[in-house]
Design an enzyme around this catalytic site. Structure first.
Site, PDB file in Angstrom:
ATOM      1  N   LYS A 217       0.842  -1.204   0.000  1.00 56.01           N
ATOM      2  CA  LYS A 217       0.000   0.000   0.000  1.00 56.01           C
ATOM      3  C   LYS A 217       0.872   1.246   0.000  1.00 56.01           C
ATOM      4  CE  LYS A 217      -1.906   2.781   2.856  1.00 56.01           C
ATOM      5  NZ  LYS A 217      -1.908   4.043   2.088  1.00 56.01           N
ATOM      6  N   GLU A 291      10.034   0.835  10.395  1.00 55.99           N
ATOM      7  CA  GLU A 291      11.063   1.858  10.176  1.00 55.99           C
ATOM      8  C   GLU A 291      10.353   3.184  10.425  1.00 55.99           C
ATOM      9  OE1 GLU A 291      12.963   4.580   9.024  1.00 55.99           O
ATOM     10  OE2 GLU A 291      12.963   3.920   6.918  1.00 55.99           O
ATOM     11  N   GLU A 422       9.551  15.035  16.124  1.00 61.71           N
ATOM     12  CA  GLU A 422       9.968  14.992  14.722  1.00 61.71           C
ATOM     13  C   GLU A 422       9.146  16.017  13.939  1.00 61.71           C
ATOM     14  OE1 GLU A 422       8.911  11.460  12.341  1.00 61.71           O
ATOM     15  OE2 GLU A 422      10.969  11.531  11.593  1.00 61.71           O
TER      16      GLU A 422
HETATM   17  P1  NAP Z   1       1.800   7.832   8.406  1.00 61.92           P
HETATM   18  O1  NAP Z   1       0.405   8.163   8.726  1.00 61.92           O
HETATM   19  O2  NAP Z   1       2.576   7.022   9.356  1.00 61.92           O
HETATM   20  O3  NAP Z   1       1.742   7.100   6.972  1.00 61.92           O
HETATM   21  C1  NAP Z   1       2.586   6.077   6.533  1.00 61.92           C
HETATM   22  C2  NAP Z   1       1.748   5.000   5.842  1.00 61.92           C
HETATM   23  O4  NAP Z   1       0.880   4.367   6.788  1.00 61.92           O
HETATM   24  C3  NAP Z   1       0.841   5.545   4.752  1.00 61.92           C
HETATM   25  O5  NAP Z   1       0.782   4.622   3.702  1.00 61.92           O
HETATM   26  C4  NAP Z   1      -0.473   5.644   5.493  1.00 61.92           C
HETATM   27  O6  NAP Z   1      -1.599   5.682   4.671  1.00 61.92           O
HETATM   28  C5  NAP Z   1      -0.457   4.401   6.328  1.00 61.92           C
HETATM   29  N1  NAP Z   1      -1.379   4.412   7.465  1.00 61.92           N
HETATM   30  C6  NAP Z   1      -1.994   5.467   8.046  1.00 61.92           C
HETATM   31  N2  NAP Z   1      -2.748   5.052   9.100  1.00 61.92           N
HETATM   32  C7  NAP Z   1      -2.606   3.718   9.171  1.00 61.92           C
HETATM   33  C8  NAP Z   1      -3.113   2.709  10.053  1.00 61.92           C
HETATM   34  N3  NAP Z   1      -3.921   3.003  11.068  1.00 61.92           N
HETATM   35  N4  NAP Z   1      -2.738   1.430   9.845  1.00 61.92           N
HETATM   36  C9  NAP Z   1      -1.914   1.105   8.836  1.00 61.92           C
HETATM   37  N5  NAP Z   1      -1.415   2.009   7.977  1.00 61.92           N
HETATM   38  C10 NAP Z   1      -1.743   3.300   8.128  1.00 61.92           C
HETATM   39  O7  NAP Z   1       2.594   9.123   8.077  1.00 61.92           O
HETATM   40  P2  NAP Z   1       1.968  10.498   7.529  1.00 61.92           P
HETATM   41  O8  NAP Z   1       0.652  10.809   8.141  1.00 61.92           O
HETATM   42  O9  NAP Z   1       1.990  10.428   6.068  1.00 61.92           O
HETATM   43  O10 NAP Z   1       3.023  11.505   8.094  1.00 61.92           O
HETATM   44  C11 NAP Z   1       2.915  11.894   9.451  1.00 61.92           C
HETATM   45  C12 NAP Z   1       4.251  11.998  10.081  1.00 61.92           C
HETATM   46  O11 NAP Z   1       4.922  10.749  10.018  1.00 61.92           O
HETATM   47  C13 NAP Z   1       5.198  12.947   9.403  1.00 61.92           C
HETATM   48  O12 NAP Z   1       4.994  14.251   9.773  1.00 61.92           O
HETATM   49  C14 NAP Z   1       6.514  12.407   9.844  1.00 61.92           C
HETATM   50  O13 NAP Z   1       6.827  12.890  11.098  1.00 61.92           O
HETATM   51  C15 NAP Z   1       6.288  10.931   9.934  1.00 61.92           C
HETATM   52  N6  NAP Z   1       6.791  10.213   8.760  1.00 61.92           N
HETATM   53  C16 NAP Z   1       7.881   9.448   8.912  1.00 61.92           C
HETATM   54  C17 NAP Z   1       8.387   8.765   7.827  1.00 61.92           C
HETATM   55  C18 NAP Z   1       9.608   7.900   7.932  1.00 61.92           C
HETATM   56  O14 NAP Z   1      10.211   7.576   6.926  1.00 61.92           O
HETATM   57  N7  NAP Z   1       9.986   7.476   9.108  1.00 61.92           N
HETATM   58  C19 NAP Z   1       7.783   8.868   6.575  1.00 61.92           C
HETATM   59  C20 NAP Z   1       6.630   9.648   6.454  1.00 61.92           C
HETATM   60  C21 NAP Z   1       6.154  10.297   7.561  1.00 61.92           C
HETATM   61  P3  NAP Z   1      -2.069   7.064   4.000  1.00 61.92           P
HETATM   62  O15 NAP Z   1      -1.061   8.101   4.247  1.00 61.92           O
HETATM   63  O16 NAP Z   1      -2.150   6.713   2.603  1.00 61.92           O
HETATM   64  O17 NAP Z   1      -3.370   7.398   4.619  1.00 61.92           O
END
Ligand code: NAP
Ligand code: MG
Length: 520
Positions: A217, A291, A422
């Protein structure tokens, strides 16, 4: 390979985008793909979501819609898991019967196809994510191809061992004992938007080498490059059902994490969602690797080569608009050189050309989304409101698009949100430390995270002493963000479980079976 027919009316005026630089003849095909990207890839076919719904993906530089993709949800995950399950459970499926050598060649071909389509993939990444095109090409796309090429070699080198056991069941008993490494089964892979193609590669490369089947996904913000990769994987000869791709939102990810037909989930994203995944996985106790985020320290000693350290430390935070899990967002500077380094890093920030990723001179693009833009601006107000100062940056850049000024914050205190949380944007906290190792090691390790770290010094002893004491999965010395397919990457503490890349990544997708035979 099949390319989807439209599931919607083309929404964006794609003609406004520049397709300069694409190989001759491919601009039209590219435009068609952006307007009508693949639907869901399930069992080797491109299909609509069960609900028939779609959602739009946006260009963060212009806030315009690029096109729509299928809106996958729990019922689509159900179909994707069933396909992956059938493909894995049927020992006579094309995939399960493939020899390791054939699997390796197939993975290598995927790397080759990424290289052949590098311009197109880089452009997709720039339009969907916002990053500079030059970076998308030399970093995201090149490293993705390299990852598949590296992992292809492991397909033929997944070995168990023979074990000289000491068991005695009868006088003179003799055993042959050995281990086998077997694919873990059906794997759910959930990835973020900051390096869309590269995160797909980090997950898929070792998974395919290990011989599992996958439901992937992509992030809702950046679905395009994963769909194109799906087409390229089919072109490379990947059998139906091995990799299934469901574009959608968090609910689709949650359905993967909770599904009893999934044996393992590999996730990259926020620590918050990482926790939700661990809870969701408890039902069938599926394996989990994570990760997650970071608040990585960079330690800059006064004996550093400033010509290298100052631009290096600036790049350590500002690369990819600061949207890196490993971003060096806390810069600890030895007090004697604090003013010089802050001024130097601020000057580096001022030199950065901000603009749409598509422009040749752009060094920093927009953030990914309005939500992320507001989040980062919120952190800036929080820090400045709590008494921090910004010798450079501190706010929004431009009027349209989600641009933020690269920012240096001084006068922070260890309890401020900007120091502890972060931010995932181009914001660095510059913090002085007293000479000697102890003060900076204590501060550097004063975080719930432990993903990465950096050290800038000319003193080789100090460099390695500090490297040993920092509690982080990666330490860079006199460099930062140097990634290689052969080098494991992952987090201590709340930055994750397990390692990606290197041979360590295979462990995420393998079970170890012990076989003990008593010889007559
Ligand atoms: P996120 O919500 O953790 O999204 C990462 C992935 O998880 C996306 O594919 C997301 O889907 C999915 N997801 C969301 N809720 C989920 C759930 N309950 N169960 C399973 N999968 C789920 O990250 P974000 O909202 O895009 O970003 C928020 C913060 O995360 C950022 O501000 C940053 O601090 C952090 N982040 C960290 C990394 C890293 O590489 N460590 C990367 C991105 C973001 P959808 O987004 O498609 O809804
Ligand atoms: Mg987008």
């Amino acid at each position: 390979m099949s390319i989807s027919t439209p599931t919607h009316a083309p929404s964006a005026a794609d003609s406004s985008h520049s397709f300069a630089g694409l190989p001759e003849g491919s601009a039209e095909r590219f435009q068609n793909f952006v307007r009508n990207p693949g639907r869901l890839l399930i069992d080797g076919e491109w299909v609509d979501a069960v609900s028939g719904k779609t959602f739009e993906t946006f260009n963060p530089a212009t806030e315009e819609s690029l096109g729509s993709v299928a809106h996958g949800a729990a019922e689509d995950i159900e179909l994707a898991v069933a396909a992956a399950r059938r493909c894995f459970d049927d020992e006579h499926s094309d995939w399960r019967r493939m020899t390791p050598s054939e699997r390796g060649k197939l993975i290598y071909r995927i790397g080759d196809l990424i290289e052949q389509h590098a311009d197109e993939l880089a452009l997709l990444e720039t339009l969907d994510n916002g990053k500079p095109l030059t970076i998308a090409k030399v970093a995201d796309v090149a490293l993705s191809a390299d990852l598949f090429h590296y992992m292809s070699g492991w397909a033929t080198k997944i070995e168990g061992g023979t074990i000289p056991i000491s068991a005695i069941t009868a006088p003179g008993s003799e055993f042959l004992a050995y281990t086998r490494k077997e694919p873990v089964g059906v794997v759910g892979q959930i990835i973020p938007w900051n390096f869309p193609l590269l995160m797909a590669a980090w997950k898929l490369g070792p998974a395919l080498a290990a011989g599992v089947t996958v439901v992937l996904k992509p992030a809702e913000q950046t679905p395009l490059s994963a769909l194109r990769l799906g087409e390229l994987m089919l072109e490379a000869g990947l059998p139906a059902g091995v990799v299934n791709i469901v574009t959608g939102f968090g609910d689709a990810g949650a359905a993967i994490a909770a599904h009893d037909g999934v044996d393992k989930v590999a996730f990259t994203g926020s620590t918050e969602v990482g926790r939700l995944i661990v809870h969701a996985a408890a039902g069938n106790l599926k394996k989990v690797s994570l990760e997650l985020g970071g608040k990585s320290p960079q330690v800059l000693y006064k004996d550093a080569d400033m010509d290298v350290a100052i631009p290096g430390a600036a790049n350590g935070i500002f690369f990819n608009q600061g949207q890196c899990c490993n971003a060096g967002s806390r810069l600890y500077i030895e007090r004697d050189v604090y003013d010089e380094v802050v001024e130097g890093v601020a000057n580096e920030a001022k030199k950065i050309t901000i603009g749409p990723g598509i422009n040749a001179d752009t060094q920093m693009g927009p953030l990914i989304s309005q939500e992320q833009h507001e989040k980062v601006l919120g952190y800036l107000s929080s820090g400045l409101g709590a008494g921090a100062h910004a010798p450079t940056g501190g706010g929004r850049a431009g009027v349209h698009g989600y641009f933020v000024e690269p920012t240096v914050l001084t006068d922070t205190t260890p309890d401020m949100k900007v120091v502890r949380e972060e931010i995932f944007g181009p914001v660095v906290c510059a913090i002085p430390f007293d000479s000697g190792d102890d003060d900076v090691i204590r501060s550097g390790n004063d975080t719930n995270y432990g993903l990465a770290s950096g050290i800038w010094t000319r003193d080789i002893n100090k460099a390695h002493r500090t490297a040993h004491r920092l509690r982080a999965g990666t330490v860079w010395i006199n460099c930062y963000s140097v990634f290689d397919a052969a080098m494991p990457f992952g987090g201590y503490k709340e930055s994750g479980w397990g390692r990606e890349m290197g041979h360590n990544a295979l462990e995420n997708y393998l079970e170890t079976k012990s076989v003990v035979a008593q010889l007559a």
